[in-house]
Design a protein around this motif. Sequence first.
Motif, PDB file in Angstrom:
ATOM      1  N   MET A  65      62.963 -54.220 -71.572  1.00 36.18           N
ATOM      2  CA  MET A  65      62.716 -54.036 -70.149  1.00 36.18           C
ATOM      3  C   MET A  65      63.604 -54.914 -69.279  1.00 36.18           C
ATOM      4  SD  MET A  65      60.693 -51.705 -70.331  1.00 36.18           S
ATOM      5  CE  MET A  65      59.437 -51.241 -69.217  1.00 36.18           C
ATOM      6  N   GLY A 120      63.461 -57.888 -68.538  1.00 35.08           N
ATOM      7  CA  GLY A 120      62.721 -58.872 -67.770  1.00 35.08           C
ATOM      8  C   GLY A 120      61.928 -58.293 -66.613  1.00 35.08           C
ATOM      9  N   SER A 121      62.055 -56.984 -66.348  1.00 35.28           N
ATOM     10  CA  SER A 121      61.340 -56.384 -65.222  1.00 35.28           C
ATOM     11  C   SER A 121      59.868 -56.124 -65.535  1.00 35.28           C
ATOM     12  CB  SER A 121      62.015 -55.082 -64.798  1.00 35.28           C
ATOM     13  OG  SER A 121      61.955 -54.133 -65.842  1.00 35.28           O
ATOM     14  N   ALA A 122      59.523 -56.140 -66.798  1.00 32.77           N
ATOM     15  CA  ALA A 122      58.140 -55.924 -67.227  1.00 32.77           C
ATOM     16  C   ALA A 122      57.992 -56.476 -68.641  1.00 32.77           C
ATOM     17  CB  ALA A 122      57.798 -54.438 -67.207  1.00 32.77           C
ATOM     18  N   GLN A 123      56.759 -56.632 -69.062  1.00 36.39           N
ATOM     19  CA  GLN A 123      56.532 -57.084 -70.435  1.00 36.39           C
ATOM     20  C   GLN A 123      56.860 -55.953 -71.402  1.00 36.39           C
ATOM     21  OE1 GLN A 123      52.505 -58.495 -70.657  1.00 36.39           O
ATOM     22  NE2 GLN A 123      53.100 -60.531 -70.018  1.00 36.39           N
ATOM     23  N   ASN A 124      57.403 -56.326 -72.548  1.00 37.72           N
ATOM     24  CA  ASN A 124      57.690 -55.349 -73.590  1.00 37.72           C
ATOM     25  C   ASN A 124      56.484 -55.157 -74.485  1.00 37.72           C
ATOM     26  OD1 ASN A 124      60.361 -54.480 -73.192  1.00 37.72           O
ATOM     27  ND2 ASN A 124      61.132 -56.405 -73.996  1.00 37.72           N
ATOM     28  N   TRP A 125      56.319 -53.962 -74.960  1.00 39.04           N
ATOM     29  CA  TRP A 125      55.328 -53.638 -75.964  1.00 39.04           C
ATOM     30  C   TRP A 125      55.817 -54.241 -77.270  1.00 39.04           C
ATOM     31  CZ3 TRP A 125      54.210 -47.940 -77.682  1.00 39.04           C
ATOM     32  CH2 TRP A 125      52.831 -47.760 -77.865  1.00 39.04           C
ATOM     33  N   PRO A 126      54.960 -54.682 -78.169  1.00 39.19           N
ATOM     34  CA  PRO A 126      55.418 -55.221 -79.455  1.00 39.19           C
ATOM     35  C   PRO A 126      56.214 -54.170 -80.243  1.00 39.19           C
ATOM     36  CG  PRO A 126      53.129 -55.803 -79.086  1.00 39.19           C
ATOM     37  CD  PRO A 126      53.510 -54.819 -78.010  1.00 39.19           C
TER      38      PRO A 126
END
Length: 74
Positions: free
Chosen positions: A2, A4-10
């Motif tokens: 992402m 840094g614009s959002a959290q990443n899914w594992p």
Amino acid sequence: GMGGSAQNWPIPHYAELIAKLSNIAPVVITGTNSDEKFLSPLKETLKDDTSVVWLDGKLTGSELIAILAGAVHV
């Protein structure tokens, strides 16, 4: 990734989703060289899945748009 614009899914969650979707239809993976740290573990996990097509780092902008225009929504 992402960027840094959002959290990443594992990553294991992405791998599981891609594996399930590839049983329904081919899955095309795109990305840039900066996505390699996320894509490397997926490539290793899904290396034997012939329904997953890896086009990361191989597309121009117009080629990516053409692929997205032809995508099937499942």
